[in-house]
Design a protein around this motif. Structure first.
Motif, PDB file in Angstrom:
ATOM      1  N   LYS A   9       4.739   3.014  93.348  1.00  0.00           N
ATOM      2  CA  LYS A   9       5.785   3.981  93.667  1.00  0.00           C
ATOM      3  C   LYS A   9       5.326   5.403  93.357  1.00  0.00           C
ATOM      4  N   GLY A  10       6.202   6.372  93.661  1.00  0.00           N
ATOM      5  CA  GLY A  10       5.901   7.754  93.349  1.00  0.00           C
ATOM      6  C   GLY A  10       5.835   7.985  91.848  1.00  0.00           C
ATOM      7  N   GLY A  36       2.720   5.857  95.518  1.00  0.00           N
ATOM      8  CA  GLY A  36       3.807   5.873  96.477  1.00  0.00           C
ATOM      9  C   GLY A  36       4.205   7.309  96.791  1.00  0.00           C
ATOM     10  N   LYS A  37       5.369   7.484  97.367  1.00  0.00           N
ATOM     11  CA  LYS A  37       5.798   8.823  97.797  1.00  0.00           C
ATOM     12  C   LYS A  37       6.208   9.665  96.590  1.00  0.00           C
ATOM     13  N   ASN A  38       5.402  10.670  96.317  1.00  0.00           N
ATOM     14  CA  ASN A  38       5.660  11.574  95.206  1.00  0.00           C
ATOM     15  C   ASN A  38       6.692  12.637  95.580  1.00  0.00           C
ATOM     16  N   SER A  39       7.266  13.253  94.556  1.00  0.00           N
ATOM     17  CA  SER A  39       8.038  14.470  94.791  1.00  0.00           C
ATOM     18  C   SER A  39       7.049  15.579  95.161  1.00  0.00           C
ATOM     19  N   ARG A  40       7.556  16.627  95.800  1.00  0.00           N
ATOM     20  CA  ARG A  40       6.682  17.744  96.168  1.00  0.00           C
ATOM     21  C   ARG A  40       6.071  18.395  94.932  1.00  0.00           C
ATOM     22  N   ASP A  43       3.016  16.197  93.883  1.00  0.00           N
ATOM     23  CA  ASP A  43       1.916  16.369  94.834  1.00  0.00           C
ATOM     24  C   ASP A  43       1.244  17.725  94.635  1.00  0.00           C
ATOM     25  N   THR A  55      -1.260   8.734  99.571  1.00  0.00           N
ATOM     26  CA  THR A  55       0.081   8.140  99.552  1.00  0.00           C
ATOM     27  C   THR A  55       0.084   6.825 100.318  1.00  0.00           C
ATOM     28  N   LYS A  57       1.401   4.182 102.673  1.00  0.00           N
ATOM     29  CA  LYS A  57       2.305   4.275 103.819  1.00  0.00           C
ATOM     30  C   LYS A  57       3.488   3.323 103.694  1.00  0.00           C
ATOM     31  N   ASP A  59       5.275   2.487 101.133  1.00  0.00           N
ATOM     32  CA  ASP A  59       6.286   2.739 100.103  1.00  0.00           C
ATOM     33  C   ASP A  59       7.564   3.297 100.726  1.00  0.00           C
ATOM     34  N   ARG A  60       8.631   2.548 100.614  1.00  0.00           N
ATOM     35  CA  ARG A  60       9.932   3.033 101.084  1.00  0.00           C
ATOM     36  C   ARG A  60      11.046   2.343 100.300  1.00  0.00           C
TER      37      ARG A  60
END
Length: 365
Positions: A9-10, A36-40, A43, A55, A57, A59-60
């Motif tokens: 995860k992020g 996973g998808k980080n916060s801005r 990143d 990242t 792909k 991760d959702r």
């Protein structure tokens, strides 16, 4: 030696993992991160440090139980494909057990890897069974609390005690992008004495008794603020009906939530005894509170009484007892400087850079 760090995860969801990555970078290690998808914010933080990162792909957010299974299988395909492509002489550092469980365990067993275990799992669960299988195959096993380490050594028949690295977050500059709505709420709270709960809002961390205690104290200067993921949409209004000086800020991703932490006067850390993971809790929030010299009101869990409680940085009370909670709040308020000084001392008692450096020595790097 190159380290490839993997986390499903992020990193905003796992401050201890972000912490390890940043300290490895500080120590001059070559670190490449798959996440996973980080916060801005995160990143941008990794980019500024020129840490190579990618990242996943797959991760959702899952919508339901079936979707969770689909997500697991999709992510597992992606990370198993990645495993075949990763540099063979690099050491894999796996951020949590959930990430390891998506990987090809046979392939993983054939190379050096570090396994970071963030939870203490109940026996005979799928997580416990997997950890029993993989714990002895890891080059190094890391956990975040000394009692957990002892239990894991006994349960998994480990030759050595897992390395303990507390969940003390990295002390970087706070740069936030809080919404106008939250900033407006904060501006209205600045004249209040704030009692803060931060973390997920779940039944095993009940907040009702806190607002009942504040209602009993009956001092309108005392404000209860809580933030974090709360699936029960009616719960914030329910608490506010009990005690009107209650404010819910919603979920604010780490480490941006520290903008709120630094404004509070007392921090809450409460856990019930429903699982061993709770009994031997290892909250990063006690370091987040103490970073700003904030006294704490905590439950009686041994890992809290032996840390912030022993330092005199907290009042440890029975969170089922409204009177004890009220007395704890008033005691801290009346002796605030003593608790605040002890919180600062507790925070500086743990040298994270030295702990990560010791891990590298154990790995002969």
């Amino acid at each position: 030696m190159k380290i490839i760090y993997l986390i499903k995860k992020g990193l905003q969801f796992f401050p201890p993992c972000l912490n390890q990555i940043l300290f490895l970078n500080d120590l001059g290690m070559e670190v490449e991160v798959y996440h996973g998808k980080n916060s801005r914010f995160i990143d941008s933080l990794l980019d500024k440090r020129m840490i190579v990162h990618h990242t996943f792909k797959a991760d959702r957010q899952s919508q339901n139980k079936l979707d969770q299974v689909i997500n697991f299988l999709t992510f597992s395909r992606e990370i198993k494909t990645l495993q075949k492509q990763l540099q063979q002489d690099a050491v894999l550092w796996i951020g949590n057990l959930e990430t390891a469980m998506t990987m090809d365990s046979d392939s993983l067993s054939k190379r050096e890897f570090v396994l970071n275990v963030l939870e203490l799992y109940d026996e005979k669960t799928i997580y416990d069974r997997y950890l029993k299988k993989m714990a002895t195959k890891a080059k190094l096993l890391i956990c975040c609390e000394k009692h957990r380490a002892a239990i894991m050594q006994s349960r998994y028949k480990l030759e050595n005690l897992p390395t303990v690295i507390p969940n003390k977050p990295y002390n970087f500059k706070i740069e936030t992008s809080l919404s106008k709505d939250i900033r407006k709420k904060i501006s209205m709270l600045k004249s209040s004495f704030i009692i803060l709960y931060q973390g997920i809002v779940t039944p095993d961390r009940p907040l009702e008794k806190i607002v009942l205690a504040l209602k009993k104290i009956n001092n309108p200067e005392l404000c209860f603020v809580f933030m974090g993921k709360c699936d029960n949409k009616e719960y914030p209004d329910y608490l506010k009906k009990i005690y009107s000086e209650t404010c819910y800020l919603g979920y604010i991703p780490a480490p941006e939530h520290l903008e709120i932490t630094k404004l509070c006067h007392i921090g809450i850390a409460n856990y019930d005894y429903s699982t061993l993971n709770n009994v031997f809790c290892a909250p990063n929030k006690i370091y987040e509170y103490s970073r700003f010299g904030k006294p704490m009101l905590t439950s009686l869990n041994i890992s809290l009484t032996e840390t912030v409680g022993a330092y005199g940085a907290a009042e440890c009370v029975d969170f089922n007892d409204v009177d004890e909670i009220a007395q704890g709040i008033l005691k801290i308020k009346e002796n605030y400087k003593s608790y605040s000084d002890a919180a600062n001392a507790f925070y500086h008692s743990v040298d994270m850079k030295e702990l990560i450096e010791n891990v590298l020595h154990k790995l002969d790097w």
